[in-house]
Design a protein around this motif. Structure first.
Motif, mmCIF file in Angstrom:
data_model
loop_
_atom_site.group_PDB
_atom_site.id
_atom_site.type_symbol
_atom_site.label_atom_id
_atom_site.label_comp_id
_atom_site.label_asym_id
_atom_site.label_seq_id
_atom_site.Cartn_x
_atom_site.Cartn_y
_atom_site.Cartn_z
ATOM 1 N N SER A 78 0.832 -1.205 0.000
ATOM 2 C CA SER A 78 0.000 0.000 0.000
ATOM 3 C C SER A 78 0.858 1.243 0.000
ATOM 4 O O SER A 78 1.956 1.247 0.553
ATOM 5 N N ILE A 79 0.332 2.272 -0.605
ATOM 6 C CA ILE A 79 1.032 3.550 -0.625
ATOM 7 C C ILE A 79 0.208 4.553 0.179
ATOM 8 O O ILE A 79 -0.980 4.722 -0.061
ATOM 9 N N ASP A 80 0.877 5.190 1.118
ATOM 10 C CA ASP A 80 0.216 6.228 1.906
ATOM 11 C C ASP A 80 0.620 7.579 1.333
ATOM 12 O O ASP A 80 1.725 8.061 1.570
ATOM 13 N N GLU A 81 -0.300 8.166 0.571
ATOM 14 C CA GLU A 81 0.015 9.444 -0.070
ATOM 15 C C GLU A 81 0.005 10.592 0.936
ATOM 16 O O GLU A 81 0.497 11.665 0.640
ATOM 17 N N GLY A 82 -0.593 10.346 2.080
ATOM 18 C CA GLY A 82 -0.696 11.430 3.053
ATOM 19 C C GLY A 82 -1.843 12.353 2.725
ATOM 20 O O GLY A 82 -1.658 13.561 2.588
ATOM 21 N N ILE A 83 -3.029 11.769 2.536
ATOM 22 C CA ILE A 83 -4.225 12.567 2.267
ATOM 23 C C ILE A 83 -5.171 12.368 3.449
ATOM 24 O O ILE A 83 -5.790 11.325 3.590
ATOM 25 N N THR A 84 -5.236 13.374 4.295
ATOM 26 C CA THR A 84 -6.039 13.251 5.500
ATOM 27 C C THR A 84 -7.517 13.119 5.149
ATOM 28 O O THR A 84 -8.004 13.823 4.281
ATOM 29 N N GLY A 85 -8.183 12.223 5.832
ATOM 30 C CA GLY A 85 -9.613 12.041 5.603
ATOM 31 C C GLY A 85 -9.896 11.123 4.438
ATOM 32 O O GLY A 85 -11.036 10.887 4.068
ATOM 33 N N TYR A 86 -8.844 10.623 3.808
ATOM 34 C CA TYR A 86 -9.047 9.723 2.687
ATOM 35 C C TYR A 86 -8.140 8.509 2.871
ATOM 36 O O TYR A 86 -8.581 7.433 3.245
ATOM 37 N N ARG A 87 -6.858 8.699 2.625
ATOM 38 C CA ARG A 87 -5.963 7.551 2.677
ATOM 39 C C ARG A 87 -5.776 7.025 4.101
ATOM 40 O O ARG A 87 -5.621 5.819 4.293
ATOM 41 N N ASP A 88 -5.802 7.898 5.084
ATOM 42 C CA ASP A 88 -5.631 7.390 6.444
ATOM 43 C C ASP A 88 -6.759 6.418 6.796
ATOM 44 O O ASP A 88 -6.543 5.396 7.435
ATOM 45 N N ASP A 89 -7.970 6.743 6.324
ATOM 46 C CA ASP A 89 -9.099 5.841 6.588
ATOM 47 C C ASP A 89 -8.995 4.561 5.770
ATOM 48 O O ASP A 89 -9.267 3.467 6.259
ATOM 49 N N SER A 90 -8.603 4.702 4.502
ATOM 50 C CA SER A 90 -8.586 3.521 3.640
ATOM 51 C C SER A 90 -7.495 2.551 4.061
ATOM 52 O O SER A 90 -7.626 1.340 3.880
ATOM 53 N N LEU A 91 -6.425 3.075 4.654
ATOM 54 C CA LEU A 91 -5.356 2.181 5.111
ATOM 55 C C LEU A 91 -5.835 1.285 6.246
ATOM 56 O O LEU A 91 -5.346 0.172 6.411
#
Lengths: 433, 109
Positions: A87-100
């Protein structure tokens, strides 16, 4: 009125298959869905026995279904694959943090090791920070270019033979359509390939290439798979969005059109002289690139030098922009000397102020309003002088750097790889990997 | 006084975001002629249900849920867990305690 399953198993149908129009029951649907993917994998020779395979996992429906199906098929048909999640964590708050969080759930559910790589660690920038710098226009370029490379790096770390991505039939058809609409014949030529990647790169494979999005969603629903379904918080890719809407409208009238568009893309014969630039290694990061310096390095340099426009648009522009930057940089050095005394004053004042406000004298200090006012005054004065110098050397404050309107999405898209564009709304391909 | 019709509506795959993050709700539909006096149908069908949802539950970006008089292409509809394409789509006549689910496919991964 119940409809019987077309396969004659005696159960009631739950689904009309878009690919064939057949009404089919739940069990027969699972069987058909999985078997077709197995057929795609074996016919396309996507894996070899004993391979380590990274599943590019975003937590979305496609990668979740891909991970689930690959695990099922690996056991059922004895592929002998060593599957893992990347997985790649792009650092998009409210999006990627949840999807991770969903990806971590996948890790536990499917018992696969998970590797997460972040833009912050790899590039020193999160997408949130990049967007704060460049605005909402063009940010998908950064995200897409960085993600593609991040996946390669992650795959190299995991020492896998290939990366399996969740691109589905709708995605591929959409890309064919977009390449036709843009006249991007070179990409049209290769966008339907089930395996992509050239010498020196870790190949990407698309086991869901012939799987309809509708069936992926229905499969996830009936299997009660947990997936993440929020749109990226940043700007969607408008052009891809239109291609997608067009495709969905046509699918409604004639569901087979998705397979037909893929077939057209696969069988179209392209003139020999149309070819992609030859691949080489980036002189900076040693990753595969079509230019001397890869796109990721150019974009990163732009960010670090406060020139976010660098790398957006034609690569021929890069040199010009950098030359301008270097000239200014030299001028600036002279200018900085002029400013030095002013800076020292400012630093001193701030330090005193901080001491006072952190100490016991804070109340007293507030009462007289001494430090705040003093600091502000000095900073203001400083800014005035700074601004004069900046104007003189035609430099812009970072906060004021804006992207030119002329660099529209269209010109930028031309230079993106098929995988670059962000996911669905956001372009559909990237985030879903 | 005619009776109301009770059905359950469910939203998933991102469609719930258009409905105030509600994933599941039981709704009581008034007699059709009270809600839509001009309707040509005698009984509630999915077509009228969409209008009712638009008027009563849909809170944002209508264009992401509806297109013309149907759902936006790409939104899957399940009637009691079965594909609405098997059941006449918009012409499906609602029955007491039906479960109607809307799943969006229009989102990133």
């Amino acid at each position: 009125m119940p409809v019987p399953c077309k396969r004659g198993c005696g159960n009631n149908a739950v689904l009309k298959r878009p690919k064939t129009g057949d009404a089919i029951c739940k069990e027969c649907f699972f069987w058909a869905f999985e078997t077709e993917i197995h057929y795609t994998i074996t016919k396309g020779k996507l894996f070899n026995k004993g391979d380590s395979v990274a599943v590019a996992a975003s937590g979305g429906k496609d990668s979740t279904v891909l991970a689930h199906t690959l695990k099922t098929l690996n056991e059922r048909y004895n592929y002998g694959l060593n599957l893992m999640l990347l997985s790649i964590d792009e650092g998009i708050t409210g999006y990627r943090d949840d999807s991770l969080e969903t990806v971590k759930q996948n890790r536990d559910d499917y018992e696969m090791p998970l590797k997460i790589l972040s833009y912050k660690d790899l590039y020193g920038w999160t997408m949130d920070e990049i967007v704060a710098q460049i605005g909402r226009k063009n940010n998908c370029t950064f995200c897409g270019v960085f993600r593609r490379q991040a996946l390669d790096r992650g795959a190299a770390m995991l020492n896998v033979k290939c990366i399996a991505t969740g691109h589905n039939a709708d995605d591929i058809a959409e890309t064919v359509l977009m390449n036709v609409l843009r006249g991007d014949i070179a990409r049209l030529k290769r966008c339907t390939a089930i395996t992509t990647g050239s010498e020196g790169t870790i190949p990407r494979v698309k086991p869901l290439k012939y799987t309809y999005e509708k069936e992926i969603v229905m499969y996830a629903h009936y299997k009660k798979l947990v997936y993440f379904s929020t749109e990226c918080v940043f700007a969607p890719n408008a052009y891809r969005g239109h291609a997608r809407a067009l495709l969905k409208d046509m699918e409604k009238i004639r569901p087979s059109c998705i397979m037909d568009i893929i077939y057209s893309g696969e069988t179209m014969s392209i003139k020999e002289e149309v070819s992609l630039p030859t691949q080489r290694l980036c002189i900076r990061c040693n990753f595969v690139s079509s230019q001397e310096v890869c796109k990721a390095c150019v974009l990163l340099e732009g960010l670090n030098k406060g020139l976010p426009k660098l790398g957006i648009g034609k690569s021929s522009k890069v040199k010009k922009l950098l030359d301008e930057y270097n000239t200014r940089q030299n001028n600036l050095e002279t200018a900085v000397k002029d400013l030095e005394d002013c800076n020292i004053t400012d630093k001193k004042t701030s330090k005193t102020c901080k001491n006072i406000s952190n100490g016991f004298k804070q109340k007293e200090c507030n009462a007289t309003n001494c430090c705040t006012n003093k600091t502000e005054r000095n900073v203001e004065k400083n800014n005035e002088k700074l601004q004069t110098v900046l104007d003189k050397y035609s430099l812009e404050n970072n906060s004021q750097v804006k992207l030119d309107e002329e660099d529209s999405d269209d010109s930028e898209i031309k230079h993106q790889d098929e995988d670059d564009t962000c996911s669905s709304s956001c372009g559909r391909l990237g985030v879903g990997f | 006084m005619a009776e109301t019709l009770t059905v359950e509506v469910m939203f998933g795959g991102g469609a719930e975001l258009l409905f105030n993050k509600v994933k599941r709700k039981e709704i009581a539909l008034p007699p059709l002629k009270t809600f839509l006096p001009d309707s040509q149908n005698q009984n509630w069908t999915l077509k009228e249900l969409l209008i009712w949802l638009k008027d009563n539950l849909l809170v944002e970006r209508e264009e992401l849920f509806l297109k013309d008089d149907s759902v936006r292409p790409g939104i899957l509809v399940l009637i009691n867990e079965e594909d609405w394409e098997l059941h006449g789509q918009l012409n499906y006549e609602l029955k007491e305690n039906d479960k109607i689910m809307f799943i969006s496919t229009l989102h990133g991964g």
